[in-house]
Design an enzyme around this catalytic site. Structure first.
Site, short mmCIF file in Angstrom:
data_model
loop_
_atom_site.label_atom_id
_atom_site.label_comp_id
_atom_site.label_asym_id
_atom_site.label_seq_id
_atom_site.Cartn_x
_atom_site.Cartn_y
_atom_site.Cartn_z
N LYS A 1 0.84 -1.20 0.00
CA LYS A 1 0.00 0.00 0.00
C LYS A 1 0.88 1.25 0.00
CE LYS A 1 -1.64 1.67 4.03
NZ LYS A 1 -1.36 3.11 4.27
N ASN A 2 1.88 1.27 0.85
CA ASN A 2 2.67 2.50 1.03
C ASN A 2 3.66 2.74 -0.09
OD1 ASN A 2 1.19 2.94 3.28
ND2 ASN A 2 2.76 2.29 4.72
N CYS A 7 -5.16 12.29 12.18
CA CYS A 7 -5.89 11.04 11.95
C CYS A 7 -5.82 10.25 13.26
CB CYS A 7 -5.28 10.26 10.80
SG CYS A 7 -3.71 9.52 11.24
N ARG A 12 -0.16 14.28 12.55
CA ARG A 12 0.30 14.14 11.17
C ARG A 12 0.60 15.51 10.53
NH1 ARG A 12 -1.17 8.90 9.66
NH2 ARG A 12 0.51 8.93 8.13
N ASP A 29 4.75 0.74 11.86
CA ASP A 29 3.54 0.07 11.38
C ASP A 29 3.42 -1.36 11.88
OD1 ASP A 29 3.53 1.64 8.08
OD2 ASP A 29 3.05 2.37 10.08
N ARG A 47 -8.34 -0.72 4.56
CA ARG A 47 -7.52 0.31 3.92
C ARG A 47 -6.18 -0.26 3.49
NH1 ARG A 47 -5.77 4.24 7.57
NH2 ARG A 47 -4.52 4.81 5.75
C1 EPZ Z 1 4.22 6.98 6.08
O1 EPZ Z 1 3.46 7.98 6.73
C2 EPZ Z 1 3.32 5.76 6.02
N1 EPZ Z 1 2.13 6.05 5.21
C3 EPZ Z 1 2.90 5.35 7.42
O2 EPZ Z 1 2.11 4.16 7.31
C4 EPZ Z 1 4.14 5.04 8.23
O3 EPZ Z 1 3.78 4.74 9.55
C5 EPZ Z 1 5.09 6.27 8.23
O4 EPZ Z 1 5.39 6.65 6.86
C6 EPZ Z 1 6.39 5.99 8.93
O5 EPZ Z 1 7.04 4.92 8.33
C7 EPZ Z 1 2.23 5.98 3.85
O6 EPZ Z 1 3.28 5.74 3.31
C8 EPZ Z 1 0.98 6.23 3.08
P1 EPZ Z 1 6.33 10.34 8.21
P2 EPZ Z 1 4.02 9.51 6.78
O7 EPZ Z 1 6.17 11.59 7.44
O8 EPZ Z 1 4.67 9.84 5.52
C9 EPZ Z 1 6.44 13.59 11.67
C10 EPZ Z 1 0.24 2.76 7.65
O9 EPZ Z 1 -0.32 2.25 8.64
N2 EPZ Z 1 6.30 14.58 10.60
O10 EPZ Z 1 7.57 9.54 8.06
O11 EPZ Z 1 2.91 10.38 7.25
C11 EPZ Z 1 5.14 12.83 11.89
O12 EPZ Z 1 4.28 13.54 12.74
C12 EPZ Z 1 0.72 4.20 7.71
O13 EPZ Z 1 0.42 2.17 6.57
C13 EPZ Z 1 6.41 15.92 10.91
O14 EPZ Z 1 6.62 16.29 12.07
O15 EPZ Z 1 5.10 9.38 7.94
C14 EPZ Z 1 5.60 11.55 12.50
O16 EPZ Z 1 5.81 11.76 13.88
C15 EPZ Z 1 0.52 4.83 9.07
N3 EPZ Z 1 6.27 16.85 9.92
C16 EPZ Z 1 6.95 11.31 11.84
O17 EPZ Z 1 7.35 12.57 11.27
C17 EPZ Z 1 6.03 16.48 8.63
O18 EPZ Z 1 5.95 17.38 7.75
C18 EPZ Z 1 6.92 10.26 10.75
O19 EPZ Z 1 6.07 10.71 9.75
C19 EPZ Z 1 5.91 15.11 8.33
C20 EPZ Z 1 6.04 14.18 9.33
#
Ligand code: EPZ
Length: 423
Positions: free
Chosen positions: A22-23, A116, A121, A306, A399
């Site tokens: 998915k990701n 979410c 996020r 995850d 999802r």
């Molecule tokens: C991706 O989310 C995945 N989703 C998530 O999978 C996964 O848990 C995550 O990466 C971490 O591996 C998809 O790929 C669609 P991040 P993403 O930006 O991109 C902070 C699932 O269950 N952050 O790496 O949103 C954020 O708050 C989902 O399949 C900021 O502070 O993850 C978090 O604490 C859930 N500012 C951390 O970074 C930003 O601008 C990691 O977020 C962006 C992120």
């Protein structure tokens, strides 16, 4: 609303093919909107998030077609750079379309995704990077109105955190940028590498994908590409957790051992045994899991956030105390109270550390999925629990897990999907 009805205690035995990631497919679908060509994507899982992404593609004028697990996207006629709130909200990670729309049209109007189930996020890293590349962004009333008056330019961007989504949005915006973009502290997840491979096939030049420094450049011209999406490493860990909770032996076909390098040792510590074929992983578990003293989630190549809930389901019946520290998201223990309803003994400290005292066995209960991975963890825990469990709100699971109940039923579980009574 649909729910899962699970009568636990049945061993899991058999061989299943792992679904596509998915990701990985979501950012690649966004990239397909920016190429202006025809993209043929194989191994695309049948998921509600993928359906939502395809709806967005059609809304902006792409032609889409699904033939089984192959999806064909023709973005030559794409014209729209606005995504309405209704479509943005259908999929949590729709912000990934922002970079692609800017690359294609030089402007975009999307709603800020908002928080979410697992956390706030924020997207500050995304927006800061896109601004550095030449995007004017005004945030009014939850809408992000973006314009690149002088087009996008390649920049050297350093991320304060290796955000997966921010790394992907920079890669996608680079598709329309003049000059080279360098990302320092880029996310290193396999999904980043897969997106890079699709972009290279479409005409981009990328080096360092999967490393902390990635260099991206292109000439703004793309050609049609055919790509097979990588397997879903998180669903693989879901199957491993199922074996560990219920006992049994599962051959996971089309799994990438390398992607699971952070996960396999943890399951081995918990007592699982593994064997490896050319593109399959066999996991075997019998008896009570062993505790894992301390587990923390980290960006790849650390243990994936995850998979945290899925491993907690295993730790819940382990023969000792496991401490699980969630370092990535601030609200990713919503499965804990639900596991406690099943008899788990878990104490959460400082919102992000769970102390799991393993109990001999969980018992069935009526529980509610609060998010994709937490819901999957409840179902996996129920496979090994004594008695009947009902898992509500399984739209969360749909999802990210294709045919969840059919896969586990095929392996021997007593599991079925039902409408909520009285509906
Ligand atoms: C991706 O989310 C995945 N989703 C998530 O999978 C996964 O848990 C995550 O990466 C971490 O591996 C998809 O790929 C669609 P991040 P993403 O930006 O991109 C902070 C699932 O269950 N952050 O790496 O949103 C954020 O708050 C989902 O399949 C900021 O502070 O993850 C978090 O604490 C859930 N500012 C951390 O970074 C930003 O601008 C990691 O977020 C962006 C992120």
């Amino acid at each position: 609303m649909e729910r899962l009805i699970i009568n636990g205690g049945k061993r899991l035995d058999g061989s299943v093919e792992l679904q596509g990631s998915k990701n990985s497919v979501l950012p690649i679908l966004a990239a397909a909107a920016a190429t202006g060509t025809v993209s043929v994507l194989h191994n695309c899982p049948g998921l509600s998030d993928v359906d939502a992404a395809m709806k967005i593609l059609r809304h902006i004028g792409c032609k889409t077609e699904r033939q089984g697990h192959t999806v064909i996207i023709d973005s030559s006629c794409a014209y729209g750079s606005e995504i309405p709130d209704s479509l943005m909200r259908e999929m949590r990670s729709s912000i990934i379309f922002l970079g692609a729309l800017l690359a294609r049209f030089g402007k975009a109007s999307v709603t800020a995704p908002g928080g979410c189930e697992i956390g706030l996020r924020p997207i500050d890293l995304h927006l800061s990077a896109l601004r550095q590349m030449g995007t004017d962004i005004s945030e009014t009333g939850g809408f992000l109105n973006c314009n690149c008056p002088n087009g996008l330019s390649g920049r050297h961007i350093t991320l304060s955190f290796p955000s997966v989504g921010a790394t992907e949005n920079i890669m996608l915006a680079s598709m329309g940028a003049k000059g080279e973009t360098v990302i320092t502290n880029a996310a290193r997840e396999p999904e980043i590498v897969d997106l890079a491979e699709f972009l290279i096939k479409s005409g981009m030049k990328i080096s360092g994908a999967g490393q902390s420094v990635m260099r991206i450049s292109g000439n703004g011209r793309f050609h049609s590409a055919e790509h097979t999406v990588i397997p879903d490493r998180i669903v693989a860990s879901t199957l491993m957790a199922g074996a560990a909770c219920a006992g049994g032996k599962i051959c996971i076909r089309k799994a990438e051992k390398e992607h699971l390098a952070p996960v396999i040792p943890v399951f081995e510590t918990a007592g699982c045994r593994f064997s490896f074929g050319s593109d399959e992983i066999t996991v075997e578990a019998c008896g009570r899991p062993k505790r894992v003293r301390y587990l923390r989630t980290m960006p790849y190549p650390g243990f994936p956030t995850d998979s945290q809930a899925l491993f907690m389901a295993v730790a819940a019946t382990a023969d000792g105390t496991s401490v699980i520290s969630e370092k990535i998201f601030e609200n990713r223990f919503r499965h804990v109270p639900e596991l406690i309803k099943m008899g788990a003994d878990i104490r959460v400290e400082d919102c992000c550390v769970a102390v799991v005292e393993g109990v001999k066995a969980l018992h069935g209960a009526k529980v509610s999925a609060c998010d994709l991975r937490g819901g999957s963890a409840l179902a996996v825990a129920a496979l090994g629990a004594q008695g009947k469990t009902v898992v509500e709100n399984i739209f969360h699971i749909d999802r990210g897990c294709e045919n969840f109940e059919n896969v586990f039923a095929y392996l021997g579980a007593d599991i079925k999907r039902a409408q909520r009574a009285g509906e």
